[in-house]
Motif scaffolding. Structure first.
Motif, PDB file in Angstrom:
ATOM      1  N   LYS A 108       0.850  -1.182   0.000  1.00 34.31           N
ATOM      2  CA  LYS A 108       0.000   0.000   0.000  1.00 34.31           C
ATOM      3  C   LYS A 108       0.890   1.238   0.000  1.00 34.31           C
ATOM      4  CE  LYS A 108      -3.797  -2.250   2.484  1.00 34.31           C
ATOM      5  NZ  LYS A 108      -4.669  -2.228   3.672  1.00 34.31           N
ATOM      6  N   ALA A 109       0.363   2.335  -0.492  1.00 32.68           N
ATOM      7  CA  ALA A 109       1.132   3.566  -0.590  1.00 32.68           C
ATOM      8  C   ALA A 109       1.713   3.950   0.770  1.00 32.68           C
ATOM      9  CB  ALA A 109       0.252   4.694  -1.129  1.00 32.68           C
ATOM     10  N   GLY A 110       3.024   4.212   0.783  1.00 31.58           N
ATOM     11  CA  GLY A 110       3.704   4.617   2.009  1.00 31.58           C
ATOM     12  C   GLY A 110       4.442   3.491   2.698  1.00 31.58           C
ATOM     13  N   ASN A 111       4.045   2.245   2.445  1.00 27.61           N
ATOM     14  CA  ASN A 111       4.766   1.100   3.006  1.00 27.61           C
ATOM     15  C   ASN A 111       5.987   0.785   2.147  1.00 27.61           C
ATOM     16  OD1 ASN A 111       2.940   0.872   5.081  1.00 27.61           O
ATOM     17  ND2 ASN A 111       1.848  -0.869   4.211  1.00 27.61           N
ATOM     18  N   THR A 112       6.858  -0.106   2.650  1.00 27.48           N
ATOM     19  CA  THR A 112       8.108  -0.394   1.942  1.00 27.48           C
ATOM     20  C   THR A 112       8.269  -1.883   1.652  1.00 27.48           C
ATOM     21  OG1 THR A 112       9.439  -0.756   3.939  1.00 27.48           O
ATOM     22  CG2 THR A 112       9.175   1.531   3.178  1.00 27.48           C
ATOM     23  N   ASN A 113       9.192  -2.171   0.738  1.00 28.00           N
ATOM     24  CA  ASN A 113       9.493  -3.562   0.405  1.00 28.00           C
ATOM     25  C   ASN A 113      10.109  -4.310   1.585  1.00 28.00           C
ATOM     26  OD1 ASN A 113      11.863  -2.041   0.248  1.00 28.00           O
ATOM     27  ND2 ASN A 113      12.668  -3.140  -1.531  1.00 28.00           N
ATOM     28  N   VAL A 277      -3.862   1.756  -5.031  1.00 28.70           N
ATOM     29  CA  VAL A 277      -4.808   2.848  -5.273  1.00 28.70           C
ATOM     30  C   VAL A 277      -4.862   3.745  -4.042  1.00 28.70           C
ATOM     31  CG1 VAL A 277      -6.180   1.507  -6.912  1.00 28.70           C
ATOM     32  CG2 VAL A 277      -6.731   1.391  -4.484  1.00 28.70           C
ATOM     33  N   PRO A 278      -5.480   4.926  -4.155  1.00 28.41           N
ATOM     34  CA  PRO A 278      -5.448   5.877  -3.034  1.00 28.41           C
ATOM     35  C   PRO A 278      -5.973   5.322  -1.712  1.00 28.41           C
ATOM     36  CG  PRO A 278      -6.170   6.979  -5.027  1.00 28.41           C
ATOM     37  CD  PRO A 278      -6.082   5.528  -5.361  1.00 28.41           C
TER      38      PRO A 278
END
Length: 341
Positions: A108-113, A277-278
């Motif tokens: 999700k947007a803002g999280n990292t691998n 998505v947002p």
């Protein structure tokens, strides 16, 4: 052949543009037990029988206008609620499934691998299993379904990958192919003795000398663009092999050798395509395992992972709540695309 036919059938909705390409984005591969990936035999190859109790992995992909959706699923032949899978095979399947579910909730947007890699390690440890070393998940772009991008997720980084892999943050409107491989062994792989049949065109250039090579390469470019393909797609296998050699020698084509678990342990795989998505994400395929057909004494006890898996995988609704018909994943994706435009 079935995938090619069906992708063409569903592609009829996009007939307004006669130049719009559609078809196979990754050839159908069926890998049994310890075989990991890329097994797509030719018509002339010996028949491989699938028996009761075999762990079978099915992988494929399709695209429209270069935008691909790839998926893979694992099942055990004959497994039922009354006759469930047990032992290390059950551990590998449940670990891989829960890893995929955790990854879905983290992309999700803002999280990292790094968050995804760490969660996968914790889950596989719970089932006394190991992610296959070096296996990549990656961002998908147009005509790009493999790891030719800096945005990657590594399940179990090798020593060299630990030095090279970049920490990345997921962003809105990105698309990822999340691919999880888990074994009850040590995570090492080796090349299988089976003949390589899956290839992909590179961006290298070379003036081919042989007429057969030029004809074969031209066919590859016209039919498959930059998508992986199997030699089984060519009617005349002998001619295809004649043209293949020079193309591979001069690196016009990249080979996908068949891989297997180094200790011959069964390997489970789950793969899906997800849109960021947002309001979260949209998984457009995958996620069909009945976990009740697998029984094991091992279980996840990490509170953070249990809390993560308990979260809903559905994206949050935005704005005011309105009564409307439920949308399919495809409709959701179209809506998100419209918002961007």
């Amino acid at each position: 052949a079935v995938v090619s036919t069906q992708s063409g059938h569903y592609g009829r909705d996009y007939k307004k543009d006669k130049n719009l390409k559609k078809g196979v984005a990754f050839p159908t591969c069926i890998c049994i037990n310890e075989v990991v990936c890329h097994f797509s035999p030719l018509r002339s190859d010996p028949i491989v029988l699938i028996n009761a109790g075999d762990l079978v992995k099915i992988e494929l992909g399709v695209h429209i206008d270069g935008y691909a959706a790839v998926v893979a699923h694992t099942l055990v032949v004959g497994a039922t609620l009354d006759s469930p899978v047990t032992g290390p095979t059950a551990d590998a399947i449940l670990a891989a499934h829960n890893c995929a579910e955790a990854a879905l909730r983290l992309i999700k947007a803002g999280n990292t691998n790094v968050q995804v890699t760490d969660a996968i390690q914790k889950i596989t440890d719970s089932y006394k299993c190991t992610p296959l070393e070096g296996m990549l998940s990656y961002q998908i772009k147009r005509y790009q379904t493999e790891a030719d991008t800096d945005k990657q997720i590594v399940l179990n980084p090798s020593e060299s990958q630990k030095k090279e892999i970049k920490n990345i943050e997921f962003a809105v409107h990105e698309v990822y192919a999340m691919d999880v491989f888990v074994t009850s062994g040590n995570g090492k792989t080796k090349e299988h003795e089976a003949t390589t049949t899956v290839y992909r065109r590179t961006e290298e250039t070379y003036l081919l000398k042989m007429k057969a090579s030029r004809a074969f390469y031209s066919d590859v470019c016209n039919r498959f663009t930059l998508m992986p393909f199997t030699l089984r797609a060519f009617e005349e296998e002998t001619k295809a092999r004649m043209g293949l050699k020079e193309c591979v020698t001069h690196e016009l084509l990249q080979a996908y050798p068949v891989q297997m678990d180094a200790e011959a342990n069964p390997v489970a795989q789950f793969k899906f395509t997800v849109l960021v998505v947002p309001n979260g994400n949209i998984r457009i395929n995958g996620g069909l395992l009945d976990t009740a057909t697998c029984k094991t004494e091992n279980k996840i006890e990490d509170k953070e992972i249990l809390s993560l898996l308990a979260q809903s995988a559905n994206r949050k609704a935005g704005g005011k709540k309105k009564k409307k018909k439920a949308k399919s994943a495809v409709d959701e994706a179209k809506s998100e695309a419209a918002e961007v435009n």
